[in-house]
Design a protein around this motif. Structure first.
Motif, PDB file in Angstrom:
ATOM      1  N   ASN A   1      -2.537  10.944  -5.098  1.00  0.00           N
ATOM      2  CA  ASN A   1      -1.212  10.338  -5.307  1.00  0.00           C
ATOM      3  C   ASN A   1       0.044  11.350  -4.686  1.00  0.00           C
ATOM      4  OD1 ASN A   1      -1.270  12.318  -8.138  1.00  0.00           O
ATOM      5  ND2 ASN A   1       1.586  11.663  -7.495  1.00  0.00           N
ATOM      6  N   PHE A   2       1.035  10.555  -4.409  1.00  0.00           N
ATOM      7  CA  PHE A   2       2.240  11.122  -3.836  1.00  0.00           C
ATOM      8  C   PHE A   2       3.467  10.630  -4.711  1.00  0.00           C
ATOM      9  CE2 PHE A   2       1.416   6.266  -3.050  1.00  0.00           C
ATOM     10  CZ  PHE A   2       3.012   5.735  -2.774  1.00  0.00           C
ATOM     11  N   ASP A   3       4.432  11.164  -3.600  1.00  0.00           N
ATOM     12  CA  ASP A   3       6.118  11.657  -4.132  1.00  0.00           C
ATOM     13  C   ASP A   3       6.456  11.378  -2.744  1.00  0.00           C
ATOM     14  OD1 ASP A   3       5.833  11.993  -7.028  1.00  0.00           O
ATOM     15  OD2 ASP A   3       4.578  13.470  -7.025  1.00  0.00           O
ATOM     16  N   GLY A   4       8.427  11.665  -2.769  1.00  0.00           N
ATOM     17  CA  GLY A   4       9.002  10.596  -1.840  1.00  0.00           C
ATOM     18  C   GLY A   4       8.028  10.122  -0.558  1.00  0.00           C
ATOM     19  N   PRO A   5       8.129  10.237   0.957  1.00  0.00           N
ATOM     20  CA  PRO A   5       8.214   9.425   2.453  1.00  0.00           C
ATOM     21  C   PRO A   5       6.733   9.941   2.720  1.00  0.00           C
ATOM     22  CG  PRO A   5       9.856  11.478   2.506  1.00  0.00           C
ATOM     23  CD  PRO A   5       8.653  11.611   0.535  1.00  0.00           C
ATOM     24  N   ALA A   6       5.630   9.708   1.201  1.00  0.00           N
ATOM     25  CA  ALA A   6       4.270  10.171   1.546  1.00  0.00           C
ATOM     26  C   ALA A   6       3.057   9.254   1.869  1.00  0.00           C
ATOM     27  CB  ALA A   6       4.147  11.978   0.812  1.00  0.00           C
TER      28      ALA A   6
ATOM     29  N   ARG B   1      -9.062   6.727  -4.324  1.00  0.00           N
ATOM     30  CA  ARG B   1      -8.148   6.069  -4.384  1.00  0.00           C
ATOM     31  C   ARG B   1      -6.646   6.227  -4.487  1.00  0.00           C
ATOM     32  NH1 ARG B   1      -7.745   4.076  -9.399  1.00  0.00           N
ATOM     33  NH2 ARG B   1      -8.625   6.155 -10.389  1.00  0.00           N
ATOM     34  N   VAL B   2      -5.167   5.538  -4.307  1.00  0.00           N
ATOM     35  CA  VAL B   2      -4.129   6.483  -4.198  1.00  0.00           C
ATOM     36  C   VAL B   2      -3.677   5.446  -5.024  1.00  0.00           C
ATOM     37  CG1 VAL B   2      -2.285   5.915  -2.290  1.00  0.00           C
ATOM     38  CG2 VAL B   2      -4.476   6.330  -1.067  1.00  0.00           C
ATOM     39  N   LYS B   3      -2.228   6.816  -5.548  1.00  0.00           N
ATOM     40  CA  LYS B   3      -1.646   5.960  -7.135  1.00  0.00           C
ATOM     41  C   LYS B   3      -0.745   6.381  -6.839  1.00  0.00           C
ATOM     42  CE  LYS B   3      -5.733   5.636 -10.894  1.00  0.00           C
ATOM     43  NZ  LYS B   3      -5.652   6.411 -11.663  1.00  0.00           N
ATOM     44  N   PRO B   4       0.334   5.796  -7.106  1.00  0.00           N
ATOM     45  CA  PRO B   4       2.343   6.297  -6.992  1.00  0.00           C
ATOM     46  C   PRO B   4       2.318   7.556  -7.850  1.00  0.00           C
ATOM     47  CG  PRO B   4       1.724   4.206  -5.966  1.00  0.00           C
ATOM     48  CD  PRO B   4       0.890   4.660  -6.425  1.00  0.00           C
ATOM     49  N   SER B   5       2.505   8.486  -7.633  1.00  0.00           N
ATOM     50  CA  SER B   5       2.872   9.201  -8.826  1.00  0.00           C
ATOM     51  C   SER B   5       3.999   8.821 -10.100  1.00  0.00           C
ATOM     52  CB  SER B   5       3.898  10.773  -8.942  1.00  0.00           C
ATOM     53  OG  SER B   5       2.794  11.596  -8.149  1.00  0.00           O
ATOM     54  N   ASP B   6       4.353   7.424  -9.700  1.00  0.00           N
ATOM     55  CA  ASP B   6       5.644   6.894 -10.893  1.00  0.00           C
ATOM     56  C   ASP B   6       5.404   5.911 -11.367  1.00  0.00           C
ATOM     57  OD1 ASP B   6       5.141   5.084  -8.184  1.00  0.00           O
ATOM     58  OD2 ASP B   6       7.817   5.242  -7.794  1.00  0.00           O
ATOM     59  N   ARG B   7       3.876   5.757 -11.119  1.00  0.00           N
ATOM     60  CA  ARG B   7       3.440   4.793 -11.905  1.00  0.00           C
ATOM     61  C   ARG B   7       1.982   5.382 -12.593  1.00  0.00           C
ATOM     62  NH1 ARG B   7       1.622   0.174  -7.034  1.00  0.00           N
ATOM     63  NH2 ARG B   7       3.914   0.294  -6.100  1.00  0.00           N
TER      64      ARG B   7
ATOM     65  N   ARG C   1      13.182  14.459  -0.352  1.00  0.00           N
ATOM     66  CA  ARG C   1      12.812  13.632   0.207  1.00  0.00           C
ATOM     67  C   ARG C   1      12.204  13.727   0.911  1.00  0.00           C
ATOM     68  NH1 ARG C   1      12.127   9.492  -1.964  1.00  0.00           N
ATOM     69  NH2 ARG C   1      12.639   7.986  -0.048  1.00  0.00           N
ATOM     70  N   TRP C   2      11.135  14.743   0.823  1.00  0.00           N
ATOM     71  CA  TRP C   2       9.858  15.474   1.821  1.00  0.00           C
ATOM     72  C   TRP C   2       9.016  14.950   0.927  1.00  0.00           C
ATOM     73  CZ3 TRP C   2      11.844  21.750   2.169  1.00  0.00           C
ATOM     74  CH2 TRP C   2      12.968  21.737   2.566  1.00  0.00           C
ATOM     75  N   PRO C   3       8.084  14.624   1.959  1.00  0.00           N
ATOM     76  CA  PRO C   3       6.163  13.681   1.585  1.00  0.00           C
ATOM     77  C   PRO C   3       5.423  15.006   1.116  1.00  0.00           C
ATOM     78  CG  PRO C   3       6.109  15.295   4.084  1.00  0.00           C
ATOM     79  CD  PRO C   3       7.755  14.891   3.487  1.00  0.00           C
ATOM     80  N   ILE C   4       4.682  14.378  -0.051  1.00  0.00           N
ATOM     81  CA  ILE C   4       4.209  15.562  -1.241  1.00  0.00           C
ATOM     82  C   ILE C   4       3.007  14.944  -1.681  1.00  0.00           C
ATOM     83  CG2 ILE C   4       6.128  15.588  -2.620  1.00  0.00           C
ATOM     84  CD1 ILE C   4       4.494  18.160  -3.880  1.00  0.00           C
ATOM     85  N   LEU C   5       1.758  15.197  -1.744  1.00  0.00           N
ATOM     86  CA  LEU C   5       0.637  14.717  -1.716  1.00  0.00           C
ATOM     87  C   LEU C   5      -0.013  16.019  -3.605  1.00  0.00           C
ATOM     88  CD1 LEU C   5      -0.844  13.676   1.338  1.00  0.00           C
ATOM     89  CD2 LEU C   5       0.378  12.563   0.328  1.00  0.00           C
ATOM     90  N   THR C   6      -0.619  15.142  -4.470  1.00  0.00           N
ATOM     91  CA  THR C   6      -0.861  15.650  -4.952  1.00  0.00           C
ATOM     92  C   THR C   6      -2.526  15.294  -5.415  1.00  0.00           C
ATOM     93  OG1 THR C   6       0.696  15.571  -6.833  1.00  0.00           O
ATOM     94  CG2 THR C   6      -1.360  16.223  -7.633  1.00  0.00           C
TER      95      THR C   6
END
Length: 257
Positions: free
Chosen positions: A183-188, A202-208, A225-230
């Motif tokens: 999953n990701f946050d920001g411009p990632a 699978r890819v999931k946006p954190s806000d979902r 506003r830096w790209p971060i992946l979890t």
């Protein structure tokens, strides 16, 4: 063709404010490594950037000397250690990738919560979730989140490290019950999609997924506003299998195009 990787000796709590710089006056020590992909090159030593509540060291390793800046966090919840072997294997995998050391400066934080790892608890010694203690716009005080942002020494050390590195890509290892995904946050989003293609995750946006007030992803991805992946490995899964499944994806997003 041999290359030299310059290892910065870092000091806890000191941030120079320059991209990739840690400490007010870092001392450079040459470490022999091969930019052509020599996985047998000697690794630089771990350096301490701070301490946990119980005095355990927060250790980082820096590899490569390229302009692209990557930051890997080996864990932040002490009961989610499924990515520990990936953290241990990453340095040599990175050095063994042709051209990576010339293109990227990779900083690895071994474990952001060594007290929690020793106790097998989500939070640190104070019972604070270190993934809820950052100065994000959505921070909320509470017993499990701290009285104020960065009031836990581990969170403060990682905060300062992020600001010092100014990563072009940041990956944090976690684990999730019953599922595995990126999953990701920001411009990632683009980085997350590439990770998904390389790994099959699978890819999931954190806000979902769920609200995460004061999380590292909220602060880095949405406040800075830096790209971060979890990277959410499956809880209880085999660490070797996790590394083999995600190795190429991790290296792909670290090294970039």
């Amino acid at each position: 063709m041999r290359a030299v990787v310059w290892v910065l000796v870092v000091f806890a709590g000191c941030v120079s404010g320059h991209p990739g710089g840690i400490g007010k006056k870092p001392r450079a020590t040459p470490v022999d490594a091969s930019a052509s992909g020599d996985a047998t090159a000697p690794l630089p030593p771990w350096q301490t950037i701070g301490e946990s509540v119980d005095g355990r060291p927060l250790r980082v390793m820096r590899l490569g000397n390229g302009p692209r800046r990557a930051l890997w966090i080996g864990g932040i919840h002490g009961d989610e250690r499924e990515g520990a072997l990936a953290t241990a294997e990453l340095p040599r995998a990175f050095l063994g990738t042709p051209g990576a050391a010339d293109k990227v400066t990779l900083t690895i934080l071994e474990d952001a919560n060594p007290d929690g790892s020793a106790r097998n608890t989500r939070g640190n010694r104070h019972g604070v979730d270190l993934n809820r203690n950052y100065p994000a716009k959505n921070y909320l005080p509470g017993d499990s989140r701290g009285e104020r942002p960065l009031d836990q020494p581990e969170a403060k050390a990682l905060h300062d490290l992020v600001l010092a590195v100014k990563p072009d890509v940041m990956i944090v290892a976690h684990a999730w019950r019953g599922d595995t995904f990126i999953n990701f946050d920001g411009p990632a989003e683009g980085l997350a999609e590439r990770f998904g293609r390389e790994s099959g995750l699978r890819v999931k946006p954190s806000d979902r997924i769920a609200p995460t007030p004061g999380s590292l992803g909220s602060w880095v991805g949405h406040t800075l506003r830096w790209p971060i992946l979890t990277l959410e490995y499956l809880r209880g899964s085999d660490q070797r299998a996790n590394w083999e499944k995600t190795r190429s994806a991790i290296l792909a997003v670290i090294v970039g195009d």
